[in-house]
Design a protein around this motif. Structure first.
Motif, PDB file in Angstrom:
ATOM      1  N   THR A  52      -0.542  16.550   6.311  1.00  0.00           N
ATOM      2  CA  THR A  52       0.474  16.221   5.302  1.00  0.00           C
ATOM      3  C   THR A  52       0.961  14.793   5.491  1.00  0.00           C
ATOM      4  OG1 THR A  52       1.139  18.522   5.092  1.00  0.00           O
ATOM      5  CG2 THR A  52       2.733  16.875   4.359  1.00  0.00           C
ATOM      6  N   VAL A  53       1.114  14.371   6.741  1.00  0.00           N
ATOM      7  CA  VAL A  53       1.511  12.985   7.013  1.00  0.00           C
ATOM      8  C   VAL A  53       0.454  12.039   6.448  1.00  0.00           C
ATOM      9  CG1 VAL A  53       1.895  11.255   8.826  1.00  0.00           C
ATOM     10  CG2 VAL A  53       2.889  13.545   9.060  1.00  0.00           C
ATOM     11  N   TYR A  54      -0.827  12.325   6.724  1.00  0.00           N
ATOM     12  CA  TYR A  54      -1.904  11.472   6.220  1.00  0.00           C
ATOM     13  C   TYR A  54      -1.931  11.437   4.690  1.00  0.00           C
ATOM     14  CZ  TYR A  54      -4.316  10.363  10.586  1.00  0.00           C
ATOM     15  OH  TYR A  54      -4.647   9.856  11.812  1.00  0.00           O
ATOM     16  N   ARG A  55      -1.801  12.585   4.039  1.00  0.00           N
ATOM     17  CA  ARG A  55      -1.820  12.632   2.566  1.00  0.00           C
ATOM     18  C   ARG A  55      -0.675  11.810   1.976  1.00  0.00           C
ATOM     19  NH1 ARG A  55      -3.024  17.942   3.293  1.00  0.00           N
ATOM     20  NH2 ARG A  55      -0.889  18.588   2.828  1.00  0.00           N
ATOM     21  N   ASN A  56       0.500  11.955   2.566  1.00  0.00           N
ATOM     22  CA  ASN A  56       1.652  11.210   2.061  1.00  0.00           C
ATOM     23  C   ASN A  56       1.515   9.718   2.322  1.00  0.00           C
ATOM     24  OD1 ASN A  56       3.847  12.946   0.805  1.00  0.00           O
ATOM     25  ND2 ASN A  56       3.237  14.161   2.568  1.00  0.00           N
ATOM     26  N   LEU A  57       0.999   9.345   3.474  1.00  0.00           N
ATOM     27  CA  LEU A  57       0.784   7.924   3.761  1.00  0.00           C
ATOM     28  C   LEU A  57      -0.217   7.316   2.780  1.00  0.00           C
ATOM     29  CD1 LEU A  57       0.741   7.941   7.653  1.00  0.00           C
ATOM     30  CD2 LEU A  57       2.446   6.838   6.188  1.00  0.00           C
ATOM     31  N   GLU A  58      -1.236   8.083   2.440  1.00  0.00           N
ATOM     32  CA  GLU A  58      -2.229   7.603   1.469  1.00  0.00           C
ATOM     33  C   GLU A  58      -1.570   7.345   0.118  1.00  0.00           C
ATOM     34  OE1 GLU A  58      -6.064   9.463  -0.812  1.00  0.00           O
ATOM     35  OE2 GLU A  58      -5.906   9.863   1.341  1.00  0.00           O
ATOM     36  N   MET A  59      -0.738   8.278  -0.345  1.00  0.00           N
ATOM     37  CA  MET A  59      -0.047   8.120  -1.622  1.00  0.00           C
ATOM     38  C   MET A  59       0.927   6.948  -1.569  1.00  0.00           C
ATOM     39  SD  MET A  59       3.124   8.633  -3.288  1.00  0.00           S
ATOM     40  CE  MET A  59       4.044   9.880  -2.436  1.00  0.00           C
ATOM     41  N   LEU A  60       1.718   6.855  -0.501  1.00  0.00           N
ATOM     42  CA  LEU A  60       2.708   5.788  -0.374  1.00  0.00           C
ATOM     43  C   LEU A  60       2.038   4.416  -0.284  1.00  0.00           C
ATOM     44  CD1 LEU A  60       5.122   7.637   2.074  1.00  0.00           C
ATOM     45  CD2 LEU A  60       5.584   7.085  -0.335  1.00  0.00           C
ATOM     46  N   THR A  61       0.869   4.367   0.349  1.00  0.00           N
ATOM     47  CA  THR A  61       0.098   3.122   0.425  1.00  0.00           C
ATOM     48  C   THR A  61      -0.424   2.746  -0.959  1.00  0.00           C
ATOM     49  OG1 THR A  61      -0.529   3.557   2.716  1.00  0.00           O
ATOM     50  CG2 THR A  61      -1.891   1.990   1.497  1.00  0.00           C
ATOM     51  N   LYS A  62      -0.999   3.721  -1.655  1.00  0.00           N
ATOM     52  CA  LYS A  62      -1.520   3.490  -3.012  1.00  0.00           C
ATOM     53  C   LYS A  62      -0.430   2.974  -3.945  1.00  0.00           C
ATOM     54  CE  LYS A  62      -3.192   6.087  -6.921  1.00  0.00           C
ATOM     55  NZ  LYS A  62      -2.777   7.342  -7.491  1.00  0.00           N
ATOM     56  N   GLU A  63       0.778   3.454  -3.770  1.00  0.00           N
ATOM     57  CA  GLU A  63       1.893   3.066  -4.634  1.00  0.00           C
ATOM     58  C   GLU A  63       2.596   1.785  -4.169  1.00  0.00           C
ATOM     59  OE1 GLU A  63       2.641   4.307  -7.554  1.00  0.00           O
ATOM     60  OE2 GLU A  63       1.043   5.790  -7.400  1.00  0.00           O
ATOM     61  N   GLY A  64       2.153   1.217  -3.042  1.00  0.00           N
ATOM     62  CA  GLY A  64       2.702  -0.048  -2.579  1.00  0.00           C
ATOM     63  C   GLY A  64       3.983   0.046  -1.766  1.00  0.00           C
ATOM     64  N   LEU A  65       4.411   1.253  -1.421  1.00  0.00           N
ATOM     65  CA  LEU A  65       5.619   1.407  -0.612  1.00  0.00           C
ATOM     66  C   LEU A  65       5.332   1.247   0.875  1.00  0.00           C
ATOM     67  CD1 LEU A  65       6.680   2.629  -3.306  1.00  0.00           C
ATOM     68  CD2 LEU A  65       8.084   4.104  -1.904  1.00  0.00           C
ATOM     69  N   VAL A  66       4.062   1.422   1.248  1.00  0.00           N
ATOM     70  CA  VAL A  66       3.644   1.339   2.647  1.00  0.00           C
ATOM     71  C   VAL A  66       2.408   0.455   2.709  1.00  0.00           C
ATOM     72  CG1 VAL A  66       2.705   2.696   4.575  1.00  0.00           C
ATOM     73  CG2 VAL A  66       4.602   3.601   3.234  1.00  0.00           C
ATOM     74  N   VAL A  67       2.275  -0.300   3.786  1.00  0.00           N
ATOM     75  CA  VAL A  67       1.122  -1.161   4.004  1.00  0.00           C
ATOM     76  C   VAL A  67       0.302  -0.584   5.158  1.00  0.00           C
ATOM     77  CG1 VAL A  67       0.374  -3.470   4.678  1.00  0.00           C
ATOM     78  CG2 VAL A  67       2.369  -3.186   3.206  1.00  0.00           C
ATOM     79  N   LYS A  68      -1.001  -0.496   4.952  1.00  0.00           N
ATOM     80  CA  LYS A  68      -1.929   0.027   5.957  1.00  0.00           C
ATOM     81  C   LYS A  68      -2.700  -1.147   6.553  1.00  0.00           C
ATOM     82  CE  LYS A  68      -5.786   3.314   6.136  1.00  0.00           C
ATOM     83  NZ  LYS A  68      -6.574   4.245   5.293  1.00  0.00           N
ATOM     84  N   SER A  69      -2.815  -1.176   7.887  1.00  0.00           N
ATOM     85  CA  SER A  69      -3.569  -2.249   8.532  1.00  0.00           C
ATOM     86  C   SER A  69      -4.268  -1.712   9.765  1.00  0.00           C
ATOM     87  CB  SER A  69      -2.648  -3.416   8.912  1.00  0.00           C
ATOM     88  OG  SER A  69      -1.702  -3.003   9.871  1.00  0.00           O
ATOM     89  N   TYR A  70      -5.234  -2.463  10.241  1.00  0.00           N
ATOM     90  CA  TYR A  70      -5.970  -2.097  11.451  1.00  0.00           C
ATOM     91  C   TYR A  70      -5.835  -3.225  12.452  1.00  0.00           C
ATOM     92  CZ  TYR A  70      -8.169   1.594   8.754  1.00  0.00           C
ATOM     93  OH  TYR A  70      -8.382   2.707   8.005  1.00  0.00           O
ATOM     94  N   MET A  71      -5.475  -2.872  13.670  1.00  0.00           N
ATOM     95  CA  MET A  71      -5.393  -3.879  14.722  1.00  0.00           C
ATOM     96  C   MET A  71      -6.762  -4.005  15.383  1.00  0.00           C
ATOM     97  SD  MET A  71      -1.671  -3.120  16.383  1.00  0.00           S
ATOM     98  CE  MET A  71      -1.849  -4.409  17.576  1.00  0.00           C
ATOM     99  N   MET A  72      -7.044  -5.210  15.852  1.00  0.00           N
ATOM    100  CA  MET A  72      -8.278  -5.470  16.554  1.00  0.00           C
ATOM    101  C   MET A  72      -8.412  -4.507  17.738  1.00  0.00           C
ATOM    102  SD  MET A  72      -9.430  -9.373  17.400  1.00  0.00           S
ATOM    103  CE  MET A  72      -8.448  -9.574  18.845  1.00  0.00           C
ATOM    104  N   ASN A  73      -9.590  -3.978  17.944  1.00  0.00           N
ATOM    105  CA  ASN A  73      -9.894  -3.072  19.061  1.00  0.00           C
ATOM    106  C   ASN A  73      -9.174  -1.727  18.971  1.00  0.00           C
ATOM    107  OD1 ASN A  73     -11.531  -5.078  20.225  1.00  0.00           O
ATOM    108  ND2 ASN A  73      -9.758  -5.990  21.227  1.00  0.00           N
ATOM    109  N   GLU A  74      -8.701  -1.341  17.791  1.00  0.00           N
ATOM    110  CA  GLU A  74      -8.113  -0.023  17.586  1.00  0.00           C
ATOM    111  C   GLU A  74      -8.847   0.658  16.449  1.00  0.00           C
ATOM    112  OE1 GLU A  74      -3.427  -0.409  18.878  1.00  0.00           O
ATOM    113  OE2 GLU A  74      -3.923   0.232  16.862  1.00  0.00           O
ATOM    114  N   ASP A  75      -9.060   1.949  16.586  1.00  0.00           N
ATOM    115  CA  ASP A  75      -9.751   2.672  15.530  1.00  0.00           C
ATOM    116  C   ASP A  75      -8.803   3.430  14.607  1.00  0.00           C
ATOM    117  OD1 ASP A  75      -8.983   4.510  17.432  1.00  0.00           O
ATOM    118  OD2 ASP A  75     -10.874   5.597  17.462  1.00  0.00           O
TER     119      ASP A  75
END
Length: 136
Positions: A52-75
């Motif tokens: 549920t956390v992942y689904r909500n983060l996906e929606m919030l990211t799609k809507e621009g309320l949350v930013v998703k990023s990847y740090m170097m050397n992290e999966d």
């Protein structure tokens, strides 16, 4: 820096879980991953599953309320509110420092002019060694 209004977009139900996820991100000092959000919600007594956390983060990211990023050397992806999307990372101790004044804003117009891109977003991640680790 002006605080972002944490509102669930139209067309989505305003749930306790979504509001709680946004609250965790608002209170986080730096971008955090979904598992950290999940554990913080559980610690606060909120009944929620990791999926549920992942689904909500996906929606919030799609809507621009949350930013998703990847740090170097992290999966694992990290999530933050837009005002915490630019940061410095110490390569030795992992300390993260938010960059308040985004240098990209000055560079953005040049990228648009030179390359013709319509810029829809960005995040800046700068790696180095923090002052404490430099002293060691």
């Amino acid at each position: 820096m002006e605080k972002q209004k944490l509102a669930i977009p139209k067309g989505y139900r305003k749930t306790r879980q979504r509001e709680a996820i946004l609250k965790v991100l608002e209170q986080a000092e730096y971008p955090i991953n979904a598992e950290q959000i999940f554990m913080e919600l559980r610690n606060r007594g909120i009944d929620i599953s990791l999926s549920t956390v992942y689904r909500n983060l996906e929606m919030l990211t799609k809507e621009g309320l949350v930013v998703k990023s990847y740090m170097m050397n992290e999966d694992k992806a990290r999530f933050a509110l837009p005002d915490k999307k630019n940061y410095l990372v110490c390569e030795k101790c992992g300390k993260i420092v938010i960059i308040d004044n985004c240098p990209f804003d000055k560079f953005k117009e040049e990228l648009i002019e030179v390359h013709g891109f319509e810029i829809t977003g960005h995040s800046i991640e700068v790696y180095g060694v923090c002052p404490e680790c430099q002293k060691k």
